[in-house]
Design a protein around this motif. Sequence first.
Motif, mmCIF file in Angstrom:
data_model
loop_
_atom_site.group_PDB
_atom_site.id
_atom_site.type_symbol
_atom_site.label_atom_id
_atom_site.label_comp_id
_atom_site.label_asym_id
_atom_site.label_seq_id
_atom_site.Cartn_x
_atom_site.Cartn_y
_atom_site.Cartn_z
ATOM 1 N N GLY A 35 0.818 -1.201 0.000
ATOM 2 C CA GLY A 35 0.000 0.000 0.000
ATOM 3 C C GLY A 35 0.848 1.246 0.000
ATOM 4 N N TYR A 170 -11.173 -1.039 8.061
ATOM 5 C CA TYR A 170 -11.355 -1.430 6.664
ATOM 6 C C TYR A 170 -12.369 -0.499 6.030
ATOM 7 N N ASP A 171 -12.012 0.059 4.872
ATOM 8 C CA ASP A 171 -12.876 0.971 4.131
ATOM 9 C C ASP A 171 -13.564 0.170 3.024
ATOM 10 N N LYS A 174 -13.603 1.859 -0.615
ATOM 11 C CA LYS A 174 -12.331 1.784 -1.350
ATOM 12 C C LYS A 174 -11.799 0.353 -1.441
ATOM 13 N N VAL A 176 -10.066 -1.248 0.946
ATOM 14 C CA VAL A 176 -8.687 -1.197 1.440
ATOM 15 C C VAL A 176 -8.683 -1.261 2.968
ATOM 16 N N TYR A 177 -7.591 -1.795 3.523
ATOM 17 C CA TYR A 177 -7.321 -1.677 4.954
ATOM 18 C C TYR A 177 -6.810 -0.271 5.231
ATOM 19 N N THR A 178 -7.151 0.255 6.397
ATOM 20 C CA THR A 178 -6.658 1.578 6.799
ATOM 21 C C THR A 178 -5.862 1.440 8.092
ATOM 22 N N GLU A 197 -3.070 3.328 3.634
ATOM 23 C CA GLU A 197 -4.006 2.304 3.192
ATOM 24 C C GLU A 197 -3.226 1.170 2.540
ATOM 25 N N LYS A 199 -3.682 -3.124 0.625
ATOM 26 C CA LYS A 199 -4.496 -4.245 0.151
ATOM 27 C C LYS A 199 -3.690 -5.540 0.264
#
Length: 203
Positions: A35, A170-171, A174, A176-178, A197, A199
């Motif tokens: 990321g 987690y978003d 999007k 994606v992990y935040t 962020e 993935k």
Amino acid sequence: MTIYTTLLGEKFQQLHPKLQHRYALPLDQEFFATGVMSQIKNGGRLLSPFYCLTSKANFLFPESGQEIPFSIANRCAMNQDGEVEVAWERTFHFQNAERKFNARMTVDLEKKLVKDFLGDIPFFYSDLHFDVTKEGFLIITSGVQKVMLGKAGFTLPKILRGRVTVLEGYDDQKDVYTIHVSIYNAVLGRVMMYAGEFKESVH
């Protein structure tokens, strides 16, 4: 079950499903992701000698920046003491340097905390407390910290500790992990902060 599922117990099911996947991490399995850190900040020149020392052990480092590519690898295995251990390897790709922030974690079920040994030469130790927010995020905060000399640990007074706060979520929009990490000292102020962020990907 491995260390995070065991530690959180019923609360583990309150995590976002993607965080459950990330932190279940069965024995002899790996989680790998890539990321971008939108921002990385250190504590400035006053801490430069400290960063020079810790960077040699793949712990904290002196660089700051924006839009920094990075990767993260977690591996779960049995260590030499017969404990289930999760290795953390975070790699940050600055323009003029590659920096790592490594750690090894085991669990203390009596105290209900994670034991975190930081760096490839584990001279720094921190208790970590794991919890789940109402939004399903994972929040991690630090407790007792020690300087390690071999197996002997010298507890740091509160004034010298780096107060760590990690918020991982987690978003869904999007996909994606935040992540947001803050390390703050009561006297020196910010020691390090990074946010970004990522993935999951194939190593």
